[in-house]
Design an enzyme around this catalytic site. Sequence first.
Site, short mmCIF file in Angstrom:
data_model
loop_
_atom_site.label_atom_id
_atom_site.label_comp_id
_atom_site.label_asym_id
_atom_site.label_seq_id
_atom_site.Cartn_x
_atom_site.Cartn_y
_atom_site.Cartn_z
N ARG A 1 3.03 -5.12 4.34
CA ARG A 1 4.01 -5.65 5.28
C ARG A 1 3.96 -4.87 6.60
O ARG A 1 3.96 -5.45 7.67
CB ARG A 1 5.42 -5.58 4.69
CG ARG A 1 6.47 -6.26 5.55
CD ARG A 1 7.86 -6.14 4.94
NE ARG A 1 8.31 -4.74 4.90
CZ ARG A 1 9.53 -4.38 4.52
NH1 ARG A 1 10.40 -5.27 4.10
NH2 ARG A 1 9.86 -3.10 4.50
N HIS B 1 9.59 1.38 -23.03
CA HIS B 1 8.84 2.62 -22.80
C HIS B 1 9.69 3.61 -22.00
O HIS B 1 9.81 4.79 -22.35
CB HIS B 1 7.54 2.30 -22.06
CG HIS B 1 6.85 3.48 -21.44
ND1 HIS B 1 7.31 4.11 -20.28
CD2 HIS B 1 5.73 4.16 -21.78
CE1 HIS B 1 6.52 5.12 -19.96
NE2 HIS B 1 5.55 5.16 -20.86
N ASN B 2 10.30 3.12 -20.93
CA ASN B 2 11.10 4.00 -20.09
C ASN B 2 12.37 4.46 -20.80
O ASN B 2 12.85 5.58 -20.58
CB ASN B 2 11.46 3.29 -18.78
CG ASN B 2 10.27 3.20 -17.84
OD1 ASN B 2 9.12 3.33 -18.25
ND2 ASN B 2 10.53 2.96 -16.57
N LYS C 1 16.67 5.09 -12.15
CA LYS C 1 16.38 3.87 -11.40
C LYS C 1 16.77 2.60 -12.14
O LYS C 1 16.56 1.51 -11.62
CB LYS C 1 14.90 3.83 -11.03
CG LYS C 1 14.49 4.92 -10.04
CD LYS C 1 13.05 4.76 -9.59
CE LYS C 1 12.68 5.78 -8.51
NZ LYS C 1 11.28 5.64 -8.07
N SER D 1 2.39 2.49 -16.16
CA SER D 1 2.94 3.81 -16.38
C SER D 1 1.88 4.88 -16.12
O SER D 1 0.70 4.68 -16.40
CB SER D 1 3.47 3.96 -17.81
OG SER D 1 4.03 5.25 -18.00
N LEU E 1 0.82 -1.21 0.00
CA LEU E 1 0.00 0.00 0.00
C LEU E 1 0.86 1.26 0.00
O LEU E 1 0.55 2.25 0.65
CB LEU E 1 -0.95 -0.01 1.21
CG LEU E 1 -1.99 -1.13 1.20
CD1 LEU E 1 -2.82 -1.10 2.47
CD2 LEU E 1 -2.89 -1.03 -0.04
N GLU F 1 11.35 7.19 -22.90
CA GLU F 1 11.11 8.30 -21.97
C GLU F 1 12.41 9.03 -21.64
O GLU F 1 12.47 10.26 -21.62
CB GLU F 1 10.45 7.76 -20.71
CG GLU F 1 10.15 8.76 -19.62
CD GLU F 1 9.60 8.06 -18.38
OE1 GLU F 1 10.13 8.31 -17.28
OE2 GLU F 1 8.65 7.27 -18.53
N TYR F 2 13.48 8.28 -21.37
CA TYR F 2 14.78 8.88 -21.09
C TYR F 2 15.20 9.79 -22.25
O TYR F 2 15.66 10.92 -22.05
CB TYR F 2 15.84 7.80 -20.90
CG TYR F 2 16.02 7.27 -19.50
CD1 TYR F 2 14.95 6.78 -18.77
CD2 TYR F 2 17.28 7.23 -18.92
CE1 TYR F 2 15.13 6.27 -17.49
CE2 TYR F 2 17.47 6.73 -17.64
CZ TYR F 2 16.38 6.24 -16.93
OH TYR F 2 16.57 5.73 -15.67
N GLY G 1 0.48 1.25 -5.08
CA GLY G 1 -0.47 0.22 -4.67
C GLY G 1 -1.75 0.80 -4.12
O GLY G 1 -2.85 0.33 -4.45
N LYS H 1 7.50 -2.29 -21.04
CA LYS H 1 7.59 -1.17 -20.10
C LYS H 1 9.03 -0.67 -19.99
O LYS H 1 9.28 0.55 -19.87
CB LYS H 1 7.08 -1.60 -18.72
CG LYS H 1 7.20 -0.53 -17.62
CD LYS H 1 6.48 0.77 -17.99
CE LYS H 1 6.23 1.68 -16.79
NZ LYS H 1 7.41 2.04 -16.02
#
Length: 466
Positions: A34, A187-188, A262, A130, A11, A191-192, A15, A184
């Site tokens: 958790r 996609h990133n 990341k 995304s 969460l 994006e970069y 999430g 994905k």
Amino acid sequence: MAKAQIGIYGLGTMGSALALNIAEKGFDVAVANREVEWIADFIREAGPLGARLHPHEALEDFVAGLKTPRVILFMIPSGAPMDAMIAAVAPLLSPGDTIIDGGNADFHATRRRAEEMAARDLHFVGMGVSGGEDGARHGPSMMVGGSEHSWRQLRDILRAIAARHEGDPCVDRLGPDGAGHFVKTVHNGIEYADMQIIAEIYGLARFGMAQPPAEIGAMFARWNAGPLQSYLVEITAELLGRTDPATGHPVVDVIKDAAGQKGTGRWTVIEAVRMGQAANMIEAAVGARAWSAEKETRQAAEARLGGARGALDLGEEVLADAFAAARILGYAQGFRILEAASREYGWALDHARIAEIWRAGCIIRSALLDDIAQAFRGDLPAGQLMLAPSMAAQLTAKTPALRRVVCAAMEGGHAAPVLAAALGFHDTMRQGWGTANIIQAQRDFFGHHGFERLGQEGKFHGPWWD
């Protein structure tokens, strides 16, 4: 208590936003975390939507609270935490149940997990999401990789919560195992490159043309009303117009010029190189972020070597056309990587559908994606996006501006690594006769590697070996 149609474990920002989105669309959602102390606060802050959220502190109760066959979406860090969670939850599941990893995962790990789960008659889905927090809450773009069985379990929920472009949900099953996470990742990578193109154009206007941030922001706002419309252009226009309350300066001027990353951009480059594909625009964007982190080194180099000094005479239309050409080439590289992976892993990726999924909800959504989807559904010489009639016409019209911008930047000493990479890619790919024959001759000369001869089968060596 009624059993939930889907469970969400984790969460955090994404999430919790997805749980609220799903509940708002009329589905019952079991939730767990958790740190169990987060759960009560989340339910309380959900307000009326809390009626469709079913909290559980124990993992066993969480799994038991789901309708069968079960669907569990994990929004937790990928890597070791995901493997640990699979080890904990798998013994509680039954044949036909599905686990979804909604994080930015290495697609190789997703493929491994899918194979391991299939051996237990369980299904593992790698799902790229995304759109950030706002997208997760109100409509993300989602790229699903998994079995047909798992897609049948998921599709009604995912179609309900997805972003929409002219009524079309921006979600689909793209293939088995790691297909969704790989799409994905690319996609990133795109994006970069797109973000770095925007940063370079900003830099040329700011430091080469002496325009203040607000004026540059107004230029991006004008572009966002036309063919260059995109989410990244929109937010760039917005942020360049903002003032820092503490200093009264443009907010961009108080932000340290060191960009984080990341890993997904690096993954894109690594996989492209491994498959023999060049992703020089994405690689340049990754490199630019790495160099940006070396601020002290850059400051020392400016003092010793001198910084950019050349004033640039570039109009708004020239910058816009250069941007348009570079963006087409960036997407073209991304789809070349997707095609290479599709062949290697037998995914049969539908490039037109991927472009359609990206039209809303995701970070790289742009007006260009409509044209790209149409291009993939039409005449595509050699399977190359840049050769589609509509794309080739735009490149023919706009690449001269890209050439002018890159040459002016280089002459003035202004850094424009991705714009330069775009031009290099364009010019290399349009040379029917290149220079790699020299390289092959060199390799044979020093290493006896051999080479092909034009119009002849087999491997040959040069006369230097006679």
